[in-house]
Scaffold this active site. Structure first.
Site: not given
Ligand code: GLU
Length: 427
Positions: A117
């Protein structure tokens, strides 16, 4: 994270620290799985944490320095995967927690990724487009050695979108000297984005909610839904669910709430918000106190905005049968205890909102093959994965006599631990 935390050992003061919330669930799952201490240490520590300070020249000529993070929690099952958020209150602990949740989420739906993240401390509402672009590109340049289709694949998250992904893709590609579409997902379609990706998280929420309804003998038509958040996740879930008959009786946003006991016309509400900038004052419903709206009696509550909206101070007021966690970390560990007493059927975040990363996986596969699928195929494969994962979690919960959240964590931890054992430690 090796010292064991239990939900009850978390105090009310620190129940909103997402890293402690993640640790409490992790510890419970690890204890039940009887994971040894060494494995707990490995799974409980993020593999890499990058902190960057990003200088940006603002439109008025001043120079500002923003702080950004990228945490790769695990790459045991494949490249790190997960979004990047832009928000004024981002913290390293939050990004750490969100990165670990991505590891567990990818493992729950069994796609070949680890978890990561990113976050940049900034208020995107106060930045012009040109300033946001500079910030995004410089952040990308600072973390460029750590990302890539085989290393770490960012995606949109809170306050980031297709446009931001296009800038990341372009910056990375300029450095690589060739176009690398698979470095990010959630891109515009014309740059290698996948059909169905914008709807994917909301669609996933709908699929698992439909599965949960069966447990209660409910049908969409008899089901009242309250959605907190009207962005990509909440807005899409509302639109798709109302299209198949669910009654969306209330939408709650940061600036107000709108209520209609007969069901809101979601498309009309979206048009109203586009025209006026707010969901309030909508002719097809009545405004209500946003602090009360989440506690309306309903069948399904979908928190689809940010962390910690259901906590020890309000969990006893929740009046839903099914809680579908569209956001990451909307429920604190202390609130979990209250919801369990109230026998709320919780579809935990790492399952409920996994539709987004699942279609991100499809996007990454399509980019790497240079061969694109039609929307029907994307949606069909998404449905298969969400359905199988829901069944696996619910069966696991029943077999091991744990709640759905701990079942999802146990399934995930077991899969990641297995990968680590098979790979061994490189020394
Ligand atoms: N931000 C989204 C999540 O928390 C998508 C993450 C992604 O597609 O890599 O799942």
């Amino acid at each position: 994270m090796v010292a064991t935390l239990t939900p009850t050992s978390i105090s009310q003061e620190n129940e909103r620290n997402p890293w402690l919330a993640a640790a409490a669930r992790f510890d419970e799952a690890a204890s039940r799985l009887k994971l040894d201490d060494g494995m707990r240490k490995v799974l409980g520590s993020p593999a890499k944490e990058i902190i960057v300070h990003i200088p940006v020249q603002l439109d008025d000529g001043r120079i500002e320095v923003f702080t950004g993070y990228r945490v790769q929690h695990s790459v045991a099952r494949g490249p790190a995967k997960g979004g990047i958020r832009f928000a004024p209150d981002v913290t390293l602990d939050e990004v750490r927690a969100l990165a670990s949740w991505m590891t567990w989420k990818c493992a729950v739906v069994n796609i070949p990724f680890g978890g990561g993240k990113g976050g940049v401390i900034c208020d995107p509402n106060l930045l012009s487009d040109a300033e946001l672009e500079k910030l995004t590109r410089r952040y990308t340049a600072e973390i460029i050695d750590f990302i890539g289709p085989e290393r770490d694949v960012p995606a949109p998250d809170v306050n980031t979108n297709e446009k931001v992904m296009a800038w990341i893709m372009d910056t990375y590609s300029m450095h690589a000297r060739h176009t690398v579409t698979a470095v990010v997902t959630g891109k515009p379609r014309s740059l290698g984005g996948s059909r169905g990706r914008p709807e994917a998280t909301g669609r996933g929420c709908m699929i698992v909610t439909l599965k949960a309804l069966k447990q209660f003998g409910l049908t969409p038509e008899t089901c009242r839904v309250v959605i907190q958040g009207f962005g990509n996740v909440g807005g899409m879930a509302g639109k798709l669910m109302s299209a198949i008959g669910f009654k969306i009786i209330c939408i709650v946003e940061y600036d107000g709430a709108v209520y209609n006991p007969h069901g809101l016309d979601i498309a009309a509400l979206q048009r109203h918000r586009k025209e006026t900038g707010s969901i309030t004052g909508f002719a097809g419903g009545e405004d209500m106190d946003k602090h009360e709206a989440m506690f309306l009696e309903c069948d399904v509550l979908i928190p689809a905005a940010t962390e910690n909206v259901i906590h020890s101070g309000n969990a006893d007021r929740v009046r839903c049968r099914i809680l579908c966690e569209g956001a990451n970390g909307p429920t604190t560990p202390l609130a979990d205890l209250v919801l369990a007493e109230k026998k709320v059927f919780v579809i935990p975040d790492i399952l409920a909102n996994a539709g987004g990363v699942t279609v991100s996986y499809f996007e990454w596969v399509q980019d790497r093959q240079g061969f694109f699928w039609n929307e029907q195929l994307v949606n069909q494969r998404l449905e298969e994965i969400m359905t199988e994962s829901f069944d696996a979690v619910v069966e696991y919960a029943q077999a091991h006599n744990v709640n759905n959240r701990i079942a999802a964590y146990m399934l995930a931890l077991d899969r990641v631990a297995d990968a680590i054992r098979l790979r061994g430690l490189y020394a």
